[in-house]
Design an enzyme around this catalytic site. Structure first.
Site, PDB file in Angstrom:
ATOM      1  N   LYS A 119       0.858  -1.184   0.000  1.00  5.62           N
ATOM      2  CA  LYS A 119       0.000   0.000   0.000  1.00  5.62           C
ATOM      3  C   LYS A 119       0.894   1.232   0.000  1.00  5.62           C
ATOM      4  CE  LYS A 119      -2.609   2.772   3.315  1.00  5.62           C
ATOM      5  NZ  LYS A 119      -3.247   2.823   4.649  1.00  5.62           N
TER       6      LYS A 119
ATOM      7  N   TRP B 162      -9.498   0.397   0.401  1.00  5.19           N
ATOM      8  CA  TRP B 162     -10.647   0.997   1.094  1.00  5.19           C
ATOM      9  C   TRP B 162     -10.249   2.059   2.121  1.00  5.19           C
ATOM     10  CZ3 TRP B 162     -10.252  -4.552   1.147  1.00  5.19           C
ATOM     11  CH2 TRP B 162     -10.973  -5.184   0.124  1.00  5.19           C
ATOM     12  N   HIS B 163      -9.152   2.752   1.871  1.00  3.46           N
ATOM     13  CA  HIS B 163      -8.687   3.779   2.820  1.00  3.46           C
ATOM     14  C   HIS B 163      -8.819   5.180   2.220  1.00  3.46           C
ATOM     15  CE1 HIS B 163      -5.938   0.587   4.920  1.00  3.46           C
ATOM     16  NE2 HIS B 163      -7.223   0.370   5.106  1.00  3.46           N
ATOM     17  N   TYR B 164      -9.838   5.407   1.426  1.00  4.94           N
ATOM     18  CA  TYR B 164      -9.998   6.725   0.790  1.00  4.94           C
ATOM     19  C   TYR B 164     -10.343   7.777   1.841  1.00  4.94           C
ATOM     20  CZ  TYR B 164     -14.824   4.930   0.801  1.00  4.94           C
ATOM     21  OH  TYR B 164     -16.029   4.369   1.163  1.00  4.94           O
ATOM     22  N   HIS B 165      -9.979   9.020   1.546  1.00  4.90           N
ATOM     23  CA  HIS B 165     -10.130  10.103   2.522  1.00  4.90           C
ATOM     24  C   HIS B 165     -10.124  11.442   1.791  1.00  4.90           C
ATOM     25  CE1 HIS B 165      -5.880   9.034   1.926  1.00  4.90           C
ATOM     26  NE2 HIS B 165      -5.613  10.319   2.082  1.00  4.90           N
TER      27      HIS B 165
END
Length: 579
Positions: A412, A512-515
């Site tokens: 990642k 799935w770590h969008y911000h």
């Protein structure tokens, strides 16, 4: 950001407000939350000190904390996670993510980049859907953001007493761990929640029986008489009071229940009462725009009454790109999600998942990298059409069971530095907005991906990992295997820097770590108050400039608790000074 200098001064007073009697461990059995109701039971009009929009990873701990001294309404657009085995059990990971029904706890969306993603639609938010890895933000992150270190640590500990556990290390994860050490991802830091360079075993929100614990469990801390939780209650807009030339002031919300009936909730007429949006990186900027706070041209395009022209709402959207290599194993491996992480100095995190995640008895049904949940790396992003997904699922269903023996080692990209934007598609808060992340737009992100893949190669070639790879499959062949299928054969690149760049672009997926979308200094101030309006905050991952730690969920839960305590502290200080 000013730190909480009052913390020691009012510690004793707050202890009386925030005390929690005893400790507990939430179980698989649904808790008896007397304050949780379906929104159909809500009155047409109601009044509260705080209205929190979004019962997710930040909203639940925030509501639990504020309820200790004030009346709180928590509005969640989804349902309860309790009683749903697809959420509760580790062995069913992916089942909820593959559910495309209108009532699914996971709502699929596809970014304009072509990467398939998901957003939570359930009490507890993303903590009900994720792979469970629990790790804190780095100390430099806490310092850079300006949080009070002591309160941060106390808030993490408050969360960890309920949802965090030490994972059981077995053969595959141990092989990856030892392989990273041989590959030079040093030092070894053992089991720790802390973010430290080197290799470590992190925490997990799955307990020793494989049962998931979520942010919804943190509602056990709540004062039952101070909290109302309404499920299936999507908020359609924030209501503002505008008088003359004064700043717009948020004073209520409009929400609908599952039958379509409209309800209004207002703030009580008390100083310092607020509405707090905790709807996530997609939902928070979307709701601001639907309420008239956003870029003027978008508001005008959808005939939304402008409250404040704020062009930075929806800007700064980021999603950490994930790339993985599938390693078939000659020996059986355990079913595991993320347990070990290698935190490198070059800006990539190395992690792994193994085995198949069972649901309905078949290992091919749901896995962390299954096309059934949209994780299709065998065709480039723009070509991940419904037909391509269906073909990939059919091919997977026709494979022998032995084909699922093995695992993925992933990297990642830290940050990332590439950013995009979010725009409305319509005025329906239940629909997904349009979002662009611009994966690998900035060369540094692509460079970090390449270095991460090279680190994975070293792990695969390491002696500790040797029992989990076939001698006749080299890393180049594994790269080609990961990036190609009978559905669509990608060019067979050799193992060069240029080819690894192409591999990163062709196989990029989400972790799935969008911000972003409501970032500090752009849309909100350092107290998370929305700039240009009063009585409105945003507290969730949409305020992040980059993702904290190797997994943000611990920090998002911490932030809900942290800001709840800070808000109570400030109100207590104000009352003391007024006397």
């Amino acid at each position: 950001m000013a730190t909480l200098g009052w913390w020691s001064l009012f510690g004793a007073a707050l202890a009386g407000i925030l005390v929690f009697q005893g400790s507990f461990c939430a179980s698989e059995k649904a808790p008896n939350y007397s304050f949780m109701h379906n929104a159909t039971s809500a009155p047409p009009t109601s009044y509260y000190d705080y209205i929190i929009v979004g019962g997710g990873t930040a909203g639940c701990p925030l509501a639990a904390t504020l309820s200790q001294n004030y009346s709180v309404l928590l509005l969640e657009r989804g349902g309860s996670p309790y009683g749903n085995p697809n959420i509760t059990n580790l062995a069913a990971f992916g089942a909820a993510l593959s559910d495309l029904s209108p009532t699914s706890p996971a709502q699929r969306f596809i970014s304009e980049d072509g990467v398939i993603n998901s957003r939570a639609r359930v009490l507890g938010g993303g903590s009900c859907l994720n792979a469970g890895f629990y790790t804190r933000a780095a100390p430099f992150y806490v310092s850079e953001v300006g949080w009070d270190g002591r309160l941060v640590n106390e808030s993490y500990q408050w969360v960890e007493r309920v949802v965090a556990f030490q994972p059981q290390m077995r053969e595959w994860q141990s092989g990856v761990r030892d392989g990273m050490l041989e590959a030079g991802v040093l030092p070894y830091n053992g089991f720790t929640y802390d973010h430290m360079y080197g290799t470590k075993v992190g925490g997990t929100i799955f307990d020793q029986d494989g049962h998931r614990h979520t942010a919804a469990d943190l509602l056990e801390y709540a004062n039952p008489s101070g909290l109302t939780v309404l499920l299936h209650a999507p908020v359609h807009k924030i209501l503002f009071r505008i008088k003359g030339k004064s700043r717009p002031m948020a004073h209520g919300v409009v929400f609908r229940d599952a039958l379509g009936a409209k309800h209004r909730a207002y703030l009580k007429r008390r100083p310092k009462n607020e509405i707090i949006i905790s709807s996530g990186a997609l939902g928070s900027p979307q709701l601001l725009m639907l309420s008239g706070v956003g870029p003027a041209e978008q508001l005008k395009a959808y005939n939304i009454r402008q409250v404040l022209d704020q062009p930075l709402v929806g800007q700064g959207m980021s999603d950490n790109p994930m790339n993985a290599i599938f390693v078939p194993s000659p020996v059986p491996v355990e079913v595991s999600l993320i347990q070990v992480v290698g935190i490198t100095h070059f800006g990539s995190y190395i992690e792994a998942a193994s085995g198949a995640n069972f649901a309905g008895g078949s290992p091919r049904d749901f896995g962390m990298f299954s096309p059934k949940i949209g994780q299709l790396a065998t065709v480039p992003p723009k070509e991940r059409t419904p037909e391509a997904l269906a073909n990939a699922v059919e091919l997977m269903d026709n494979l022998e069971e032995a084909a699922f023996r093995g695992g993925f080692i992933l990297e990642k990209v830290m940050g990332p530095v590439s950013t995009g934007h979010l725009e409305l598609r319509n005025r329906n808060p239940n629909d997904n907005p349009s979002v662009t992340f611009n994966y690998f737009k900035e060369p540094l992100d692509l460079e970090r991906c390449v270095q991460g893949i090279r680190a994975i190669e070293k792990v695969i070639d390491s002696k500790p990992f040797s029992r989990f790879r076939f001698d006749n499959l080299n890393v180049t062949q594994l790269l080609n295997m990961t990036a190609s299928s009978p559905v669509n054969l990608l060019p067979k690149h050799d193992n060069t820097s240029r080819s690894l760049e192409q591999f990163c672009k062709d196989t990029v997926m989400t972790i799935w770590h969008y911000h972003g979308g409501c970032q500090v200094g752009r849309v909100v101030d350092h107290d998370y108050k929305v700039l240009g309006v009063d009585a409105l905050r945003v507290i969730d991952g949409s305020t992040f400039n980059y993702s904290p730690g190797t997994n943000p969920q611990a920090t998002v839960m911490m932030l809900g608790r942290y800001m709840g305590v800070k808000i109570l502290t400030q109100r207590l200080a104000g009352m003391t000074q007024s006397r």
